[in-house]
Design a protein around this motif. Sequence first.
Motif: not given
Length: 126
Positions: A87-91, A95-99, A119-121, A123-126
């Motif tokens: 969530i820190e990486h997404i933010s 992006s402000s979407k929750p996970l 792996a998620v980072i 291949n991220r979709l944000w």
Amino acid sequence: MDHGASTSSFPVRHKNLSVHIKESKIDIVICSYDDQFLVIATQIGTMGTIMHARKEEGMLNTPTFNVSVIFGKRDEPMLLACARQLIEHISNSGSSKPLTLSLGLKDHSVEALKSIVSAVIENRLW
């Protein structure tokens, strides 16, 4: 998990991938919905512990991150740390979407969880 699923027939943007830790395979699905991200990582073929993570805007301009267990093991700090890192990486990516994160793992080692986060980072979709 069905690795033969066609991306075009699924209405939500998503990616399927696998990572290998030691002799174990972890299947990962990343989905980007309009209002949130969903990440499922499993070694056991089921959902496992499900967590919700979101950024909360603070009054002092420093965001805080709230991670809560919706279902599953509540006494696993490494699982919560995995959700917090994502969530820190997404933010930080804007992006402000929750996970919503589901971890169905036999292996709760630091190595396994770091591999999932990486792996998620990648291949991220944000």
